[in-house]
Design a protein around this motif. Sequence first.
Motif: not given
Length: 162
Positions: A41-43, A49-50, A126-127, A55-56
């Motif tokens: 992930i880029r954020c 998003l993290v 956002l990311g 959480n998955s």
Amino acid sequence: MCTFIPTADIADIYGNDVLSCDTQMRDFGGKTDFAGRIVTIRCFQDNQLVKEMLNSPGEGKVLVVDAGGNTQTAMVGDKIAKSAADNGWRGIVVNGAIRDSAGIAELPIAVKAIGTNPRKSAKDGLGVVDASLTFGGVTFIPGHTLYADSDGIILMPEPLMN
């Protein structure tokens, strides 16, 4: 599932061809040795998003978060790290900051980051997920394998067999 091989052993095997991250990360989690397939992930100063990703189901994978080396806000805290551990993630690497480091140290998951900051991040979502990330002189490619321990981080296209 990736079997853990010490990063120094990998460096000995591959010599100058080893892909070793030069960014000096600190260990924060209750574990320091970990290996797994990379998810990225880029954020920047936004960890929604993290949070969603961790959480998955992790299925033994490693999340690499590129916050651009920014330490003004934390990308992972103890609640998110606990979700990661509960969901089967093997480790988290943050090119940025985390918070709640004392709580994260008690969790059965590896967390590496540049440092800490108690300031929480935005939650706007956002990311970019599953982008190739470049920092520390290497490129973290989704699906490749990451090995990490107290000596550093090594990247390999495929899992090694020991």
